[in-house]
Design a protein around this motif. Structure first.
Motif, PDB file in Angstrom:
ATOM      1  N   SER A   5       1.688  -0.459  -6.779  1.00 12.64           N
ATOM      2  CA  SER A   5       1.092  -0.556  -5.460  1.00 12.64           C
ATOM      3  C   SER A   5      -0.063  -1.635  -5.593  1.00 12.64           C
ATOM      4  CB  SER A   5       0.907   0.505  -4.348  1.00 12.64           C
ATOM      5  OG  SER A   5      -0.430   1.620  -5.020  1.00 12.64           O
ATOM      6  N   GLU A   6      -0.604  -2.050  -4.143  1.00 12.63           N
ATOM      7  CA  GLU A   6      -1.978  -2.918  -4.344  1.00 12.63           C
ATOM      8  C   GLU A   6      -1.604  -3.974  -5.160  1.00 12.63           C
ATOM      9  OE1 GLU A   6      -4.082  -2.389  -2.424  1.00 12.63           O
ATOM     10  OE2 GLU A   6      -3.042   0.029  -2.197  1.00 12.63           O
ATOM     11  N   ARG A  38       1.051  -1.172  -0.098  1.00 12.18           N
ATOM     12  CA  ARG A  38      -0.259  -0.109  -0.159  1.00 12.18           C
ATOM     13  C   ARG A  38       0.857   0.677   0.149  1.00 12.18           C
ATOM     14  NH1 ARG A  38      -4.376   2.407   4.576  1.00 12.18           N
ATOM     15  NH2 ARG A  38      -4.363   4.513   4.063  1.00 12.18           N
TER      16      ARG A  38
END
Length: 379
Positions: free
Chosen positions: A109-110, A82
């Motif tokens: 990210s993610e 994150r």
């Protein structure tokens, strides 16, 4: 915007982009540090690598001018679970997104960083391609297969010019193979007169600076990619007290006749336990390396093992049995991170003091000043 990370084993991760738009390839590695992402990003030893942070939240305390370990990052990509776009810290001057954009570095990210880390631990370090483009997977695989494998990371990260950080005490020549700023901070904090020289500086040029001691810095890549540095270290060994850190440790070992090899997935993070054999004491250390000194190759050399890694028993420290020289695989200058090992800089200075007693003849101060002035002018 979407970003994708393709590994050479065919695994594709799809997530959200942050930082710069673009595409890059590199060795995908992971770092287990909970804090210190700015120091990780700016560590020259990560040159050419795509870094995965195992800590799930990155960017929450932002970026500040005072925490850089080099003037600019050399990484080829940044992978997080994150990304926090709005930092909350009184020291923060801008965000990690701003930093990556400024230096043209792609971030993703993610994605499941735990899965990615377990994959690297299982299969070993792999090359990867990180992109924000909409190219097909087949096109990305072709680009990854044909991408360049870096062999000149040390030349990319080392200073191009000789420079000095004046002090009133011991003169230390710091050979910059991609040195972190923390090394210079530790030496200047102890009043040392530090002269920083490029990675291809010869033994003769270093001798002209009349050092009291020589420090071999950290740096990126395979130590066997800089054979000229091994030659330089071997020619200086025994003439001056010497201290090697990380890549400097590996170059010291090679110069003494030992061998190095690549680790399956390397040691990267601020929580690695290392045992000092003389005291049987365990230190928590900061590490960042993908290569290690081969255990068997030490047998027929004048090297003695001083430290071992408590996790995999790899060599973490060496000392020469005859000459005033020692080295460690970890980072005693780490910041932020454990400060357990900063005493090694004091041991280095004590070694220099002991050497002066045994070998008292030294050039006059005027000759020392002239030598440094000449080197700076030539640079």
């Amino acid at each position: 915007m979407q970003a994708r990370l393709l590994l050479e084993n065919g695994t594709l991760f799809t997530g959200l982009a942050f930082g710069a738009e673009g595409e890059s390839t590199g060795e995908v590695v992971f770092n287990t540090g909970i804090t210190g992402y700015q120091e990780v990003l700016s560590d020259p030893s990560y040159c050419g690598q795509i870094i995965t942070m195992t800590s799930p939240l990155i960017g929450n305390y932002g970026i500040t001018r005072d925490d850089f370990e080099s003037v600019a990052p050399f990484i080829h990509g940044f992978v997080v679970r994150r990304h926090e776009p709005t930092p909350s810290n009184w020291r923060a001057e801008y965000s990690i997104d701003d930093l990556l954009k400024e230096h043209g570095i792609v971030g993703i990210s993610e994605i499941d960083t735990r899965m990615l880390t377990r994959m690297i631990r299982s299969h070993g370090t792999m090359r990867g391609l990180l992109t924000t483009s909409s190219a097909s997977v087949a096109e990305l695989q072709e680009r990854l297969t044909g991408s360049e494998i870096l062999r000149d990371q040390v030349a990319r990260t080392s200073t191009k010019y000789t420079y000095s950080s004046p002090g009133s005490k011991e003169r230390i020549v710091l050979v910059d193979f991609g040195a972190k700023s923390g090394i210079l901070r530790e030496l200047t904090a102890r009043g040392c007169d530090v002269v920083v020289v490029p990675q291809d500086t010869t033994a003769e040029q270093i001798s002209r600076l009349h050092p009291d001691g020589i420090l071999l810095s950290n740096g990126p890549g395979d130590p066997k990619d800089v054979p000229q540095a091994v030659k330089t270290v071997s020619e200086l060994l025994g003439k001056y007290p010497m201290f090697g850190i990380c890549l400097g440790h590996q170059l010291f070992a090679l110069a003494c006749g030992a061998d190095t090899e690549k680790l399956k997935f390397g040691h990267r993070g601020g929580n690695h336990p290392v045992k000092e054999l003389s005291s049987n004491r365990c230190y928590i250390t900061s590490q960042n390396h993908g290569y290690t000194v081969n255990q068997e190759s030490i047998r027929n050399t004048d090297l003695e093992v001083t430290h071992i890694n408590n996790n995999d028993k790899s060599i973490e420290g060496l000392r020469h049995s005859s000459y005033p020289a020692f080295s460690v695989q970890y980072h005693p200058e780490a910041a932020p991170g454990p400060q357990d090992s900063s005493y090694l800089f004091d041991e280095f200075l004590q070694m220099i003091a002991d050497h002066k007693i045994k070998c008292p003849a030294k050039p006059r101060q005027a000759e020392l000043a002239a030598a440094v002035k000449g080197a700076l002018q030539n640079a």
